[in-house]
Design an enzyme around this catalytic site. Sequence first.
Site, PDB file in Angstrom:
ATOM      1  N   HIS A 182      -3.415  -4.023  -5.073  1.00 55.94           N
ATOM      2  CA  HIS A 182      -3.632  -3.582  -3.693  1.00 55.94           C
ATOM      3  C   HIS A 182      -5.069  -3.862  -3.251  1.00 55.94           C
ATOM      4  O   HIS A 182      -5.992  -3.125  -3.570  1.00 55.94           O
ATOM      5  CB  HIS A 182      -3.307  -2.092  -3.569  1.00 55.94           C
ATOM      6  CG  HIS A 182      -3.512  -1.552  -2.197  1.00 55.94           C
ATOM      7  ND1 HIS A 182      -3.958  -0.275  -1.941  1.00 55.94           N
ATOM      8  CD2 HIS A 182      -3.348  -2.138  -0.972  1.00 55.94           C
ATOM      9  CE1 HIS A 182      -4.052  -0.091  -0.640  1.00 55.94           C
ATOM     10  NE2 HIS A 182      -3.695  -1.198  -0.042  1.00 55.94           N
ATOM     11  N   GLU A 192      -6.823  -1.791  -6.147  1.00 57.59           N
ATOM     12  CA  GLU A 192      -6.080  -0.835  -6.961  1.00 57.59           C
ATOM     13  C   GLU A 192      -5.055  -1.615  -7.787  1.00 57.59           C
ATOM     14  O   GLU A 192      -4.180  -2.276  -7.233  1.00 57.59           O
ATOM     15  CB  GLU A 192      -5.381   0.200  -6.075  1.00 57.59           C
ATOM     16  CG  GLU A 192      -6.352   1.176  -5.425  1.00 57.59           C
ATOM     17  CD  GLU A 192      -5.686   2.150  -4.464  1.00 57.59           C
ATOM     18  OE1 GLU A 192      -6.032   3.338  -4.492  1.00 57.59           O
ATOM     19  OE2 GLU A 192      -4.824   1.712  -3.671  1.00 57.59           O
ATOM     20  N   ASN A 200      -5.317   6.288  -0.697  1.00 57.88           N
ATOM     21  CA  ASN A 200      -4.553   6.905   0.386  1.00 57.88           C
ATOM     22  C   ASN A 200      -4.104   8.319   0.038  1.00 57.88           C
ATOM     23  O   ASN A 200      -4.021   9.186   0.914  1.00 57.88           O
ATOM     24  CB  ASN A 200      -3.341   6.050   0.749  1.00 57.88           C
ATOM     25  CG  ASN A 200      -3.732   4.830   1.571  1.00 57.88           C
ATOM     26  OD1 ASN A 200      -4.883   4.700   1.990  1.00 57.88           O
ATOM     27  ND2 ASN A 200      -2.803   3.929   1.793  1.00 57.88           N
ATOM     28  N   SER A 211       0.820  -1.203   0.000  1.00 56.15           N
ATOM     29  CA  SER A 211       0.000   0.000   0.000  1.00 56.15           C
ATOM     30  C   SER A 211       0.852   1.251   0.000  1.00 56.15           C
ATOM     31  O   SER A 211       0.332   2.359  -0.056  1.00 56.15           O
ATOM     32  CB  SER A 211      -0.908   0.018   1.238  1.00 56.15           C
ATOM     33  OG  SER A 211      -0.120   0.017   2.418  1.00 56.15           O
TER      34      SER A 211
END
Length: 592
Positions: free
Chosen positions: A449, A461, A499, A428
Amino acid sequence: MSREFTKVGVVGLGTMGSGIVEVFARNGIEVVAVEADQKALERGKGFLTRSTDRAVGRGKISQDDADALHARVTFTTDLADCADCQLVVEAVPEKLQLKKDILTSLDAIVAADAILATNTSSLPVTEIAVASGNPKRVVGMHFFNPAPVLQFVEVIKTVVTADDVFEEVKALAERLQKKPVVVGDRAGFIANALLFGYLNHAVSMYESKYATREDLDAAMRFGCGYPMGPLALLDLIGLDTAYEILDTMYKQGRDRLHAPRPIIKQMVSAGLTGRKAGRGFYTYAAPSSSEVVPDSQTPTGGAPAGVTVRPVAKVGVVGSGTMATGIVEVFAKAGFPVVVIARGQDKVDGVMNAIGRSLAKAVDRGKLDQIAADDIAARVSGSTSRDSLADVDIVVEAIAENLEIKQELFRDLDRICKPGAILATTTSSLPIIDLAKVTARPADVIGMHFFNPAQVMRLVEVVHTVATGADVVATVVELCGTVGKAPVQCGDRSGFIVNALLFPYLNDAIKMLEAHYATADEIDTAMKTGCGLPMGPFELLDVVGLDVSLAIERELYVEFREPGFAPAPLLEHMVQAGYLGRKTKRGFRTYA
């Protein structure tokens, strides 16, 4: 003792203004609804009628209640009809001079003890207030769209607002079954100050072609549980409104993250203002329609022309933690034979036992029958030897977030795995190219991910490096769909999509708390009830862990060198003190 408001005025009957009219009228208050001309007045009536018809159709209110609601509303084009209103709320477009002109006019019309309120979402309430002959009676009363549904109301007190005025408005908001929070006069107040930095950042990702509009929106819906993706939300808000809010926030705070992205101004100039215009980031069936229709940017689906998807018949997973176990279960449930590699037999047994418990729960809850559960379990085999991965078509690693450990693994996988096997990482945070470069097959290395818990969360992802092959990307995207996940594609940079959008927003919330603008409870309430988010920022930070959050924010800051991404000092201090959130029983809140 607060007065009992029996008659109020609302000036401006767009989507927001007509919603505010409905809120007051639903709660037994007479409303004078004012618009500039007859055409705008009829449009406002239409908004109210459609909203109440929907509420009746959904069983939210009875037809008798709807009829009584309409009977409480008087429509007019004459401000003078507000003369006997105890409160008048202006909800006209976000143009400072227009709002000031309306307050100046109202000041000469209403009684001396009447309250004047502005529904502005971004403009300085103090500047609007001083247009009145008595700024002490002017307050901000910022509803959220759709006003009949969303519970949050920001009550904005200026330096000159009389105490009894904002107390009465706060009490009225509570009577309307809203959750009011009193804040000072600062651009964006709570919710927009946090929301629009995030929205602007999403636009920058789209503008730079880092990710498509569909992938950006899907990432935040499936990865964070947001009710809408950022670009769809901007279309709903209106890009012209968004530009004005961001511009006001930037002029007041000079934070580059609030400087409206150039494409927003360009789209506004072109008339592409969102749903109300029928076109914004998406194209709609008609102006004010919520139905998205295909356009030139709409994905066609499937692999790009000339790209052949690789066959995937067997999967390998390296790791024995919660994430690895979840990924094994996802693939096995989708019908793939899976070999899981762990450091010791006890770790292998731990994965098998965890999957067994998960399947048993599914059987107990009626989600699986025992035969299907047995078939899934039979597809999973375990080994302590990486050589068992020699015949798999894809390996997904889910080991510790340590670059040296992962690089050692990828060197070994490069040696063991057959030609054409895809090497995927669930990292990540680490640069995927740093894993690819230690192999002789960088074109076969990709990020995959998953989000925790992998069995539940739909988002994956799919992260390509500058070296990843187009066929590898297409294969992994198709594989994600096969196992029931929602894949989004992006490039190999810190934070990927989720994120990189989420943590600057969380950091901004900490800065707001640090500045004593609002409490953690007020900020969480604002974002949950005003923006419909599943968790407030401080609830989420305590769940994620403040140490984890700090590490991610540091990575984003180092990668992008954006001053606004620098971790808030308060977060640094809390981590140093060992206040890491729920796992240590203390973070932004204390836990039993």
